[in-house]
Design a protein around this motif. Structure first.
Motif, mmCIF file in Angstrom:
data_model
loop_
_atom_site.group_PDB
_atom_site.id
_atom_site.type_symbol
_atom_site.label_atom_id
_atom_site.label_comp_id
_atom_site.label_asym_id
_atom_site.label_seq_id
_atom_site.Cartn_x
_atom_site.Cartn_y
_atom_site.Cartn_z
ATOM 1 N N ILE A 103 5.393 -23.157 -21.022
ATOM 2 C CA ILE A 103 5.685 -23.861 -19.770
ATOM 3 C C ILE A 103 6.180 -25.268 -20.079
ATOM 4 N N VAL A 104 5.576 -25.921 -21.088
ATOM 5 C CA VAL A 104 6.034 -27.251 -21.486
ATOM 6 C C VAL A 104 7.467 -27.183 -22.000
ATOM 7 N N VAL A 105 7.772 -26.186 -22.837
ATOM 8 C CA VAL A 105 9.127 -26.032 -23.377
ATOM 9 C C VAL A 105 10.122 -25.777 -22.244
ATOM 10 N N MET A 106 9.774 -24.889 -21.307
ATOM 11 C CA MET A 106 10.670 -24.597 -20.183
ATOM 12 C C MET A 106 10.891 -25.845 -19.331
ATOM 13 N N SER A 107 9.841 -26.623 -19.108
ATOM 14 C CA SER A 107 9.960 -27.842 -18.307
ATOM 15 C C SER A 107 10.887 -28.845 -18.981
ATOM 16 N N CYS A 108 10.753 -29.002 -20.294
ATOM 17 C CA CYS A 108 11.639 -29.909 -21.035
ATOM 18 C C CYS A 108 13.085 -29.422 -20.966
ATOM 19 N N PHE A 109 13.290 -28.117 -21.092
ATOM 20 C CA PHE A 109 14.641 -27.563 -21.001
ATOM 21 C C PHE A 109 15.265 -27.894 -19.652
ATOM 22 N N VAL A 110 14.543 -27.644 -18.579
ATOM 23 C CA VAL A 110 15.080 -27.898 -17.240
ATOM 24 C C VAL A 110 15.309 -29.391 -17.029
ATOM 25 N N PHE A 111 14.352 -30.219 -17.441
ATOM 26 C CA PHE A 111 14.459 -31.656 -17.206
ATOM 27 C C PHE A 111 15.627 -32.276 -17.975
ATOM 28 N N PHE A 112 15.793 -31.879 -19.234
ATOM 29 C CA PHE A 112 16.795 -32.519 -20.071
ATOM 30 C C PHE A 112 18.150 -31.815 -20.094
ATOM 31 N N LEU A 113 18.184 -30.512 -19.857
ATOM 32 C CA LEU A 113 19.429 -29.773 -20.073
ATOM 33 C C LEU A 113 20.068 -29.169 -18.829
ATOM 34 N N LEU A 114 19.404 -29.178 -17.690
ATOM 35 C CA LEU A 114 20.040 -28.655 -16.481
ATOM 36 C C LEU A 114 20.371 -29.806 -15.538
ATOM 37 N N PRO A 115 21.629 -29.887 -15.095
ATOM 38 C CA PRO A 115 22.009 -30.972 -14.185
ATOM 39 C C PRO A 115 21.452 -30.737 -12.778
#
Length: 157
Positions: A103-115
């Motif tokens: 969940i932490v990894v997914m949250s970082c992905f969304v926060f940093f890599l999805l506009p």
């Protein structure tokens, strides 16, 4: 959701696997914690697997791409369902720590890599990826044929 996964892992680490059964109180507590996790997942991460792909793909290929997304989603859902008990036996309470870390990894992905797509028409979402600091290296501005047509030059085929 991360907290609920950690709570489940801690309770199982402390109370389970010492040759005794879980008490009814601890069992009821775990059921409530897992229920709260499922509730939180359904209100946050659950719909994103369907929403994000529906916004990402251009209109020309959206229905075909969504079909592939659904197929991949169902395959991985079946894999997780089939492998959960095996993982629980081998990792014990660690499986819940693994889920929490994912969940932490997914949250970082969304926060940093999805506009952010708020207030952007669905037909213009691709422009966000073409101008994004990371995705602009992967997503190109159309195909070579489209670029040739837009420059007014014929494209050799």
């Amino acid at each position: 959701m991360i907290d609920l996964q950690i709570i489940t892992a801690v309770v199982l680490a402390v109370e389970f696997g010492h040759g005794k059964e879980l008490s009814k109180g601890i069992s009821a507590f775990l059921v409530i914690v897992i229920f709260l996790f499922v509730l939180a997942y359904g209100r946050s991460w659950g719909p994103l697997g369907w929403l994000v792909p529906s916004e990402l793909f251009p209109l020309e290929i959206r229905s075909a791409a969504q079909s592939i997304v659904v197929c991949v989603n169902m395959i991985f859902t079946a894999l997780v369902a089939q492998l959960f008990l095996l993982s629980l036996c081998h990792l014990k309470y660690g499986i819940f720590l693994l889920f929490g870390s994912l969940i932490v990894v997914m949250s970082c992905f969304v926060f940093f890599l999805l506009p952010e797509t708020k207030q952007v028409p669905i037909e213009e979402i691709y422009l966000l990826f073409e101008n994004h600091w990371f995705w602009k290296n992967i997503v190109r501005e159309g195909t070579d044929q489209e670029q040739g047509k837009s420059n007014g030059k014929p494209v050799a085929t």
